[in-house]
Design an enzyme around this catalytic site. Structure first.
Site, PDB file in Angstrom:
ATOM      1  N   ASP A 221       0.827  -1.188   0.000  1.00  0.00           N
ATOM      2  CA  ASP A 221       0.000   0.000   0.000  1.00  0.00           C
ATOM      3  C   ASP A 221       0.875   1.256   0.000  1.00  0.00           C
ATOM      4  O   ASP A 221       1.936   1.291   0.627  1.00  0.00           O
ATOM      5  CB  ASP A 221      -0.897   0.003   1.246  1.00  0.00           C
ATOM      6  CG  ASP A 221      -1.841   1.174   1.291  1.00  0.00           C
ATOM      7  OD1 ASP A 221      -2.786   1.198   0.473  1.00  0.00           O
ATOM      8  OD2 ASP A 221      -1.638   2.075   2.123  1.00  0.00           O
ATOM      9  N   GLU A 248       1.075  -0.260  -4.979  1.00  0.00           N
ATOM     10  CA  GLU A 248       0.025   0.681  -5.337  1.00  0.00           C
ATOM     11  C   GLU A 248       0.664   2.056  -5.518  1.00  0.00           C
ATOM     12  O   GLU A 248       1.082   2.688  -4.544  1.00  0.00           O
ATOM     13  CB  GLU A 248      -1.041   0.737  -4.247  1.00  0.00           C
ATOM     14  CG  GLU A 248      -2.144   1.740  -4.552  1.00  0.00           C
ATOM     15  CD  GLU A 248      -2.633   2.472  -3.310  1.00  0.00           C
ATOM     16  OE1 GLU A 248      -3.803   2.884  -3.329  1.00  0.00           O
ATOM     17  OE2 GLU A 248      -1.864   2.650  -2.356  1.00  0.00           O
TER      18      GLU A 248
END
Length: 467
Positions: A221, A248
């Protein structure tokens, strides 16, 4: 792999001929079971496997509190799994339930920062005195769910964080990777971890524990907010062995955009990891926009507007898009999203990710999407054609028609009128006197002559599969 650069647009109703070919690539579909409890995932293990999914990405697993979905992205302690989705034992049971049915678990990883707890304390000791007291008062339980380390002490202290400061310029890699994500109005932000030796070792110990339980993939993330040095220090060759790692990094497009050039390209080049294919997503958005052309989807890799298949996680929506006000403009029209899913699951290239939530956004668009009939029928086509090369047979502004060798044909029409495409069945290697049945509508094409007409209804997709 990239598609060949030879392109040939084919008008409606005329004969289609060879256009664009890619070589073979296989990628199992990932179900993003967003904010599902580990018990729920485990209870649905057979259903998930039967629907054709081979991987399940679950929400971050560590110590965190708060019922809101975003609280899962604010870690307090890596050493135990204890949050509203379940604990370490629930997590292990989930992995075993899925493994028994041939499905792997991917874990969502948050290594950029720790929880913003400025409202309840001023120090940067994590997990902090309140949580340590909780551990002590229920020592038998917490010792039973400890994954590594000594939970009688804090994991991190003030020396393990960058100096406080909020990001103001999101185009500046220095600010983005060393300053904090803040909410405004005096919010001091999420304490930003410094990748010193201690921090890196604890993060590696956490990943190694998850691997020992059977985790086969890691989603990183907010990878944009970590230096590549930090990422490479944690994800060393031992950690990466046998697992799929992807980051991401949200961008507004591909090569030539600041976010791609400043963040995504360096990440891909310096880590070797995969990433969400936001460049392709932007091409999808443009193709389905008013006045946009489907020719954007013919060969986006050739122009740096899609990631190489081995590094691409493809999607039509991610959890950040509906759940964050700043990204909601990227939500596709519901019909366009269905057509985009047909493209993602019909094409050769990348690892498709299907997002399914419990209506956290309030849109009621993705609640139980994982078992929606159109999605499961698209996955059936995807699984049946894995490893088959892709050839774009015909396209214009309204539609694209491509095949997966002789096994399947995909037609996607974004416009308000039906499209007819005459295909040279012999030239394309299609089988005569065999049914090609659309997995979505049941429409059947039976080829009995050299030239065969494929009709793609208005605002529809067809995924014809050889029977």
């Amino acid at each position: 792999m990239s598609l060949k650069s030879k392109l040939k647009a084919v008008a409606v109703g005329v004969t289609a001929s060879f256009a664009v070919v890619s070589t073979s690539s296989s990628a199992d579909v990932i179900l993003h079971a967003f904010n599902w409890t580990y018990d729920e995932v485990a209870s649905k293990a057979s259903e998930i496997a039967n629907l054709g999914y081979k991987k399940v990405l679950v929400s971050p697993a560590y110590k965190s509190t708060g019922s809101q979905w975003w609280a899962r992205y604010q870690p307090q302690d890596y050493r135990v799994i204890d949050n509203p989705l379940g604990d370490t034992n629930d997590f292990k049971a989930m992995i075993n339930a899925l493994k028994a049915r041939g499905v792997d678990v991917y874990a969502d990883i948050v290594f950029n920062h720790m929880a913003n707890e400025s409202a309840i304390r001023s120090d940067l000791n994590y997990p902090g005195s309140n949580v340590l007291s909780q551990y002590s008062s229920s020592s038998s339980y917490y010792n039973s769910i400890t994954m590594f380390g000594n939970i009688s002490n804090n994991l991190f202290g003030s020396g393990d964080f960058h100096a406080p400061g909020c990001i103001s310029n999101y185009s500046d890699p220095g600010e983005v990777q060393y300053y904090r994500l803040c909410g405004g109005n005096g919010d001091p932000g999420l304490p930003d971890l410094d990748p010193n030796n201690w921090v890196v070792q604890q993060q590696k110990s956490y990943l190694q524990a998850l691997k020992s339980y059977g985790v086969k993939g890691f989603r990183v993330d907010a990878a944009k907010h970590m230096t590549n040095y930090h990422i490479n220090a944690v994800f060393d060759s031992n950690i990466k062995n046998g697992v799929h790692v992807f980051g991401e990094i949200i961008t507004s497009g591909g090569a030539g955009t600041n976010e791609y050039d400043a963040f995504l390209a360096p990440y891909l080049n310096n880590t070797g990891h995969a990433a969400y294919d936001f460049p392709l997503f932007e091409q999808i958005r443009q193709a389905f926009s008013f006045g946009g052309s489907m020719n954007r989807l013919v060969d986006p890799i050739a122009y740096g507007q899609a990631l190489p298949p081995s590094k691409a996680i493809t999607f039509s929506v991610t959890h950040d898009i509906p759940l964050n006000d700043g990204f909601r403009y990227q939500i596709l029209d519901a019909t366009d999203e269905t057509l985009a899913n047909a493209y993602i699951l019909g094409r050769d290239g990348g690892t498709p990710l299907m997002y399914s939530d419990h209506n956290e956004s309030g849109d009621n668009r993705w609640n139980n999407l994982y078992k929606r009939s159109d999605i499961t029928n698209m996955i059936r086509f995807h699984n049946a054609t894995q490893g088959r090369s892709m050839e774009v047979v015909a396209y214009n502004d309204c539609y694209i028609l491509f095949q997966r060798e002789h096994v399947g044909m995909v037609g996607i029409n974004k416009c308000g009128s039906g499209q007819n495409v005459s295909v040279d069945a012999d030239a394309e290697g299609l089988y005569w006197y065999r049914n090609y049945t659309d997995t979505l509508s049941g429409n059947t094409q039976y080829i009995t002559s050299k030239f065969h007409n494929f009709h793609i209804p208005a605002r529809s997709a067809r995924m014809w599969l050889l029977q």
